[in-house]
Design a protein around this motif. Structure first.
Motif, PDB file in Angstrom:
ATOM      1  N   ALA A  54     -12.503 -48.485 -29.324  1.00 57.33           N
ATOM      2  CA  ALA A  54     -11.513 -47.515 -29.818  1.00 57.33           C
ATOM      3  C   ALA A  54     -11.393 -46.345 -28.844  1.00 57.33           C
ATOM      4  O   ALA A  54     -10.298 -45.858 -28.548  1.00 57.33           O
ATOM      5  CB  ALA A  54     -11.910 -47.022 -31.199  1.00 57.33           C
ATOM      6  N   ARG A  55     -12.549 -45.887 -28.299  1.00 57.75           N
ATOM      7  CA  ARG A  55     -12.508 -44.761 -27.365  1.00 57.75           C
ATOM      8  C   ARG A  55     -11.925 -45.165 -26.012  1.00 57.75           C
ATOM      9  O   ARG A  55     -11.225 -44.377 -25.372  1.00 57.75           O
ATOM     10  CB  ARG A  55     -13.909 -44.206 -27.150  1.00 57.75           C
ATOM     11  CG  ARG A  55     -14.426 -43.434 -28.341  1.00 57.75           C
ATOM     12  CD  ARG A  55     -15.863 -43.110 -28.065  1.00 57.75           C
ATOM     13  NE  ARG A  55     -16.432 -42.223 -29.044  1.00 57.75           N
ATOM     14  CZ  ARG A  55     -17.715 -41.904 -29.071  1.00 57.75           C
ATOM     15  NH1 ARG A  55     -18.543 -42.405 -28.171  1.00 57.75           N
ATOM     16  NH2 ARG A  55     -18.181 -41.085 -29.981  1.00 57.75           N
ATOM     17  N   ILE A  56     -12.228 -46.392 -25.597  1.00 58.35           N
ATOM     18  CA  ILE A  56     -11.687 -46.861 -24.308  1.00 58.35           C
ATOM     19  C   ILE A  56     -10.161 -46.756 -24.349  1.00 58.35           C
ATOM     20  O   ILE A  56      -9.531 -46.199 -23.449  1.00 58.35           O
ATOM     21  CB  ILE A  56     -12.142 -48.321 -24.034  1.00 58.35           C
ATOM     22  CG1 ILE A  56     -13.639 -48.363 -23.713  1.00 58.35           C
ATOM     23  CG2 ILE A  56     -11.329 -48.952 -22.898  1.00 58.35           C
ATOM     24  CD1 ILE A  56     -14.241 -49.766 -23.604  1.00 58.35           C
ATOM     25  N   LYS A  63     -15.921 -42.711 -19.066  1.00 59.80           N
ATOM     26  CA  LYS A  63     -16.755 -43.879 -19.394  1.00 59.80           C
ATOM     27  C   LYS A  63     -16.806 -44.054 -20.903  1.00 59.80           C
ATOM     28  O   LYS A  63     -16.975 -43.082 -21.658  1.00 59.80           O
ATOM     29  CB  LYS A  63     -18.177 -43.665 -18.853  1.00 59.80           C
ATOM     30  CG  LYS A  63     -19.184 -44.722 -19.308  1.00 59.80           C
ATOM     31  CD  LYS A  63     -19.997 -44.299 -20.529  1.00 59.80           C
ATOM     32  CE  LYS A  63     -20.912 -45.391 -21.042  1.00 59.80           C
ATOM     33  NZ  LYS A  63     -21.622 -45.003 -22.290  1.00 59.80           N
ATOM     34  N   SER A  64     -16.686 -45.275 -21.359  1.00 56.64           N
ATOM     35  CA  SER A  64     -16.988 -45.582 -22.751  1.00 56.64           C
ATOM     36  C   SER A  64     -17.282 -47.068 -22.866  1.00 56.64           C
ATOM     37  O   SER A  64     -16.760 -47.868 -22.090  1.00 56.64           O
ATOM     38  CB  SER A  64     -15.825 -45.212 -23.676  1.00 56.64           C
ATOM     39  OG  SER A  64     -16.191 -45.491 -25.019  1.00 56.64           O
ATOM     40  N   VAL A  65     -18.149 -47.400 -23.827  1.00 54.03           N
ATOM     41  CA  VAL A  65     -18.353 -48.818 -24.153  1.00 54.03           C
ATOM     42  C   VAL A  65     -17.820 -49.092 -25.559  1.00 54.03           C
ATOM     43  O   VAL A  65     -18.039 -50.162 -26.109  1.00 54.03           O
ATOM     44  CB  VAL A  65     -19.845 -49.221 -24.048  1.00 54.03           C
ATOM     45  CG1 VAL A  65     -20.298 -49.205 -22.590  1.00 54.03           C
ATOM     46  CG2 VAL A  65     -20.737 -48.310 -24.889  1.00 54.03           C
ATOM     47  N   PRO A  69     -15.693 -36.573 -16.607  1.00 53.44           N
ATOM     48  CA  PRO A  69     -14.547 -35.737 -17.018  1.00 53.44           C
ATOM     49  C   PRO A  69     -14.645 -35.263 -18.462  1.00 53.44           C
ATOM     50  O   PRO A  69     -14.049 -34.243 -18.819  1.00 53.44           O
ATOM     51  CB  PRO A  69     -13.348 -36.678 -16.835  1.00 53.44           C
ATOM     52  CG  PRO A  69     -13.910 -38.057 -17.005  1.00 53.44           C
ATOM     53  CD  PRO A  69     -15.277 -37.979 -16.373  1.00 53.44           C
ATOM     54  N   LEU A  70     -15.420 -36.010 -19.280  1.00 52.53           N
ATOM     55  CA  LEU A  70     -15.586 -35.600 -20.685  1.00 52.53           C
ATOM     56  C   LEU A  70     -16.846 -34.752 -20.866  1.00 52.53           C
ATOM     57  O   LEU A  70     -17.147 -34.314 -21.975  1.00 52.53           O
ATOM     58  CB  LEU A  70     -15.683 -36.845 -21.579  1.00 52.53           C
ATOM     59  CG  LEU A  70     -14.401 -37.667 -21.704  1.00 52.53           C
ATOM     60  CD1 LEU A  70     -14.713 -39.049 -22.284  1.00 52.53           C
ATOM     61  CD2 LEU A  70     -13.392 -36.940 -22.593  1.00 52.53           C
ATOM     62  N   GLY A  71     -17.596 -34.581 -19.766  1.00 52.23           N
ATOM     63  CA  GLY A  71     -18.836 -33.812 -19.870  1.00 52.23           C
ATOM     64  C   GLY A  71     -20.056 -34.697 -20.035  1.00 52.23           C
ATOM     65  O   GLY A  71     -21.116 -34.228 -20.444  1.00 52.23           O
ATOM     66  N   SER A  72     -19.916 -35.997 -19.741  1.00 55.21           N
ATOM     67  CA  SER A  72     -21.019 -36.966 -19.763  1.00 55.21           C
ATOM     68  C   SER A  72     -21.655 -37.054 -21.163  1.00 55.21           C
ATOM     69  O   SER A  72     -21.009 -36.736 -22.158  1.00 55.21           O
ATOM     70  CB  SER A  72     -22.039 -36.632 -18.671  1.00 55.21           C
ATOM     71  OG  SER A  72     -22.665 -37.806 -18.206  1.00 55.21           O
ATOM     72  N   SER A  73     -22.924 -37.480 -21.201  1.00 52.88           N
ATOM     73  CA  SER A  73     -23.565 -37.709 -22.511  1.00 52.88           C
ATOM     74  C   SER A  73     -23.810 -36.372 -23.227  1.00 52.88           C
ATOM     75  O   SER A  73     -24.094 -35.365 -22.569  1.00 52.88           O
ATOM     76  CB  SER A  73     -24.903 -38.418 -22.324  1.00 52.88           C
ATOM     77  OG  SER A  73     -24.762 -39.454 -21.396  1.00 52.88           O
ATOM     78  N   ILE A 102     -11.474 -49.988 -12.338  1.00 50.22           N
ATOM     79  CA  ILE A 102     -12.863 -49.951 -12.807  1.00 50.22           C
ATOM     80  C   ILE A 102     -13.707 -49.273 -11.732  1.00 50.22           C
ATOM     81  O   ILE A 102     -13.648 -49.641 -10.554  1.00 50.22           O
ATOM     82  CB  ILE A 102     -13.421 -51.393 -13.023  1.00 50.22           C
ATOM     83  CG1 ILE A 102     -12.487 -52.243 -13.909  1.00 50.22           C
ATOM     84  CG2 ILE A 102     -14.842 -51.351 -13.595  1.00 50.22           C
ATOM     85  CD1 ILE A 102     -12.377 -51.823 -15.341  1.00 50.22           C
ATOM     86  N   ASP A 103     -14.506 -48.274 -12.157  1.00 45.77           N
ATOM     87  CA  ASP A 103     -15.380 -47.550 -11.226  1.00 45.77           C
ATOM     88  C   ASP A 103     -16.820 -47.990 -11.458  1.00 45.77           C
ATOM     89  O   ASP A 103     -17.355 -47.811 -12.558  1.00 45.77           O
ATOM     90  CB  ASP A 103     -15.281 -46.038 -11.466  1.00 45.77           C
ATOM     91  CG  ASP A 103     -16.153 -45.266 -10.491  1.00 45.77           C
ATOM     92  OD1 ASP A 103     -15.718 -45.092  -9.342  1.00 45.77           O
ATOM     93  OD2 ASP A 103     -17.267 -44.872 -10.876  1.00 45.77           O
ATOM     94  N   CYS A 104     -17.444 -48.577 -10.439  1.00 43.22           N
ATOM     95  CA  CYS A 104     -18.849 -48.941 -10.618  1.00 43.22           C
ATOM     96  C   CYS A 104     -19.649 -48.562  -9.381  1.00 43.22           C
ATOM     97  O   CYS A 104     -19.115 -47.930  -8.468  1.00 43.22           O
ATOM     98  CB  CYS A 104     -18.987 -50.419 -10.976  1.00 43.22           C
ATOM     99  SG  CYS A 104     -18.536 -51.564  -9.681  1.00 43.22           S
TER     100      CYS A 104
END
Ligand code: NDP
Length: 316
Positions: free
Chosen positions: A258-260, A253-255, A210-214, A45-47
């Motif tokens: 399913a994506r996590i 990052k995801s909340v 890594p996904l290009g953020s929001s 976990i990265d925080c």
């Protein structure tokens, strides 16, 4: 499915995929962290203190029931706290409810005025960041090293540090070489030169956004989409697997449960399926006119630190 690990120069192993938590709202992140650990296969976990959700990340870790010894937890010291590492670390440990961190990072390569007009993003009357310009980063690094010796952190590293800052301000003085440098690394900002430099020094590159953020433009990239179609993958799998295949520790990052789960499984599958030709094509995408930084400020990693200071009207 568990993610494979990469060995750090401290001797500890870091899982190659970790769950990002920036912009995860406190009321969402407890469930996201719990799900990632319990069901999603994550052990990393990265925080960061500055994300304002360390307490909830800690709650998610506890609720997961996964033993502490099996989880790799990273936090970061915020730029206005660089003068007193132990106080900042103690606050993060208390927030998380942990007695040690696996990895503690210097979040930004500048010291912001701790007595400025804002506790997180102090600015000068002219709108520039209120930076303590004569602060020696090596002093912060010495204090980081002391935290390893005290057993409060296992590994220490940096984030958003350029080759130049590492060469001038850290490596000549370091007793402990940074274990990682966490930077903006993705299809449109691959920073090939920085990644090669870090690897040559035994510093593990970590990819943020890594996904290009929001609102990511990367998810619509034509090259990634064509490769995804050819290999029976999602575009997000290709974006993540591309980094994992290059042994870059990757922090999606995801909340969304399913994506996590899909991000970890898809990244590992893609890292295996992508061919050397696919990787070569992906390596060339940014240079074909798509180079793009998504996160501000654009740390001088490729741009050169001479671009600092940059005037920002709006804190990012
Ligand atoms: P990411 O590249 O991880 O993208 C996150 C965004 O993509 C969210 O909007 C998320 O929405 C969405 N998303 C997640 N999975 C998918 C998917 N499979 N398909 C489509 N959309 C998806 O961005 P971040 O900027 O958050 O970077 C990742 C992590 O890196 C951060 O959370 C943080 O831990 C770290 N970081 C560190 C920085 C530093 O300075 N050291 C700076 C920036 C980030 P949803 O949650 O709804 O799924």
């Amino acid at each position: 499915m568990a993610a494979p690990t990469v060995k750090l120069n401290s001797g500890y192993e870091i899982p190659i995929i970790g769950l990002g938590t920036w912009q995860s709202k406190p009321d969402e992140v407890i469930a996201a962290v719990e799900y990632a650990l319990k069901e999603g296969g994550y052990r990393h976990i990265d925080c960061a203190w500055n994300y304002g959700n360390e307490k909830e990340v800690g709650e998610g870790i506890r609720r997961s029931g996964v033993p502490r010894s099996e989880i790799f937890v990273t936090s970061k010291i915020w730029a206005s706290k660089l003068h007193d590492v132990e106080a900042a670390l103690d606050e993060s440990l208390a927030n998380l409810g942990l007695d040690y961190l696996d990895l503690y990072l210097v979040h930004w390569p500048i010291h912001l005025n701790p007595n400025g007009n804002h506790p997180i993003f102090p600015t000068l009357p002219n709108g520039e960041r209120d930076v303590v310009r004569d602060w020696p980063l090596r002093e912060t690094w010495k204090q980081m090293e002391a935290m390893v010796k005290k057993g409060k952190v296992r590994s220490i590293g940096v984030s958003n540090f350029s080759e130049r800052v590492l060469e001038q301000d850290i490596l000549p003085y370091a007793e402990i070489v940074p274990a990682v440098d966490q930077c903006e690394l993705h299809l449109y900002n691959p920073q090939h030169k920085l990644v090669a430099y870090l690897k040559s020094k035994g510093i593990v590159p970590q990819a943020y956004s890594p996904l290009g953020s929001s609102n990511s433009p990367l998810l619509k990239d034509e090259t990634a989409a064509a490769i995804a179609a050819d290999r029976g993958l999602q575009v997000s799998d290709v974006l993540l697997g591309y980094l994992v295949a290059k042994e870059i520790v990757t922090l999606p990052k995801s909340v969304n449960p399913a994506r996590i789960k899909a991000n970890l499984e898809g990244a590992l599958a893609a890292a295996k399926k992508l061919t050397p030709e696919d990787i070569e094509k992906l390596d060339g995408v940014a240079a074909s006119g798509k180079q793009l930084r998504l996160i501000q400020p654009p740390w001088g990693v490729d741009l050169g630190f001479e671009n600092w200071p940059v005037k920002y009207a709006t804190p990012q």
